[in-house]
Write a protein that holds these residues in place. Structure first.
Motif, short mmCIF file in Angstrom:
data_model
loop_
_atom_site.label_atom_id
_atom_site.label_comp_id
_atom_site.label_asym_id
_atom_site.label_seq_id
_atom_site.Cartn_x
_atom_site.Cartn_y
_atom_site.Cartn_z
N PHE A 76 0.83 -1.20 0.00
CA PHE A 76 0.00 0.00 0.00
C PHE A 76 0.87 1.26 0.00
O PHE A 76 0.56 2.23 -0.69
CB PHE A 76 -0.94 0.01 1.21
CG PHE A 76 -1.76 1.25 1.33
CD1 PHE A 76 -2.88 1.43 0.53
CD2 PHE A 76 -1.40 2.25 2.21
CE1 PHE A 76 -3.64 2.58 0.63
CE2 PHE A 76 -2.16 3.40 2.31
CZ PHE A 76 -3.28 3.56 1.52
N GLY A 120 0.70 3.74 -3.08
CA GLY A 120 0.23 5.10 -2.82
C GLY A 120 1.22 6.16 -3.30
O GLY A 120 0.84 7.15 -3.94
N VAL A 138 0.35 9.22 3.21
CA VAL A 138 0.54 7.79 3.01
C VAL A 138 1.70 7.28 3.88
O VAL A 138 1.59 6.23 4.53
CB VAL A 138 0.78 7.46 1.52
CG1 VAL A 138 1.25 6.04 1.32
CG2 VAL A 138 -0.48 7.71 0.72
#
Length: 90
Positions: free
Chosen positions: A11, A15, A56
């Motif tokens: 992730f 991101g 993020v």
């Protein structure tokens, strides 16, 4: 690739890549559409992209901090004599 096996790490990289690609695409569109005033558009887009990448990264490192806190707590319980204390592995 062994680096991207963890969902949280995947992730993080996805991101960051999405914000960089989005910045590049939107900046090219902004230069094409706003030829006379593209500098303010690029500046605002840079701040938004930087903030998104920062968010993020903050989320990822906060999740890692929580995992390490749980592990430290389990180790502390084990050292205090609780033999049933275990660290869950993914």
């Amino acid at each position: 690739m062994e680096l991207l096996t963890n969902r949280d790490t995947r992730f993080l990289f996805t991101g960051i890549t999405a914000f960089i690609v989005g910045f590049l695409l939107l900046s090219q569109i902004g230069i094409w559409v706003f030829r006379d005033s593209c500098i303010p558009f690029i500046s605002i887009l840079s701040v938004i992209s930087g903030g998104g990448i920062g968010a993020v990264c903050f989320w990822h490192f906060y999740q890692q901090h929580k995992l390490i806190g749980v592990a430290v707590s389990a180790i502390d319980q084990y050292l205090k004599g609780d033999t049933n204390a275990r660290i869950a592995c993914e």
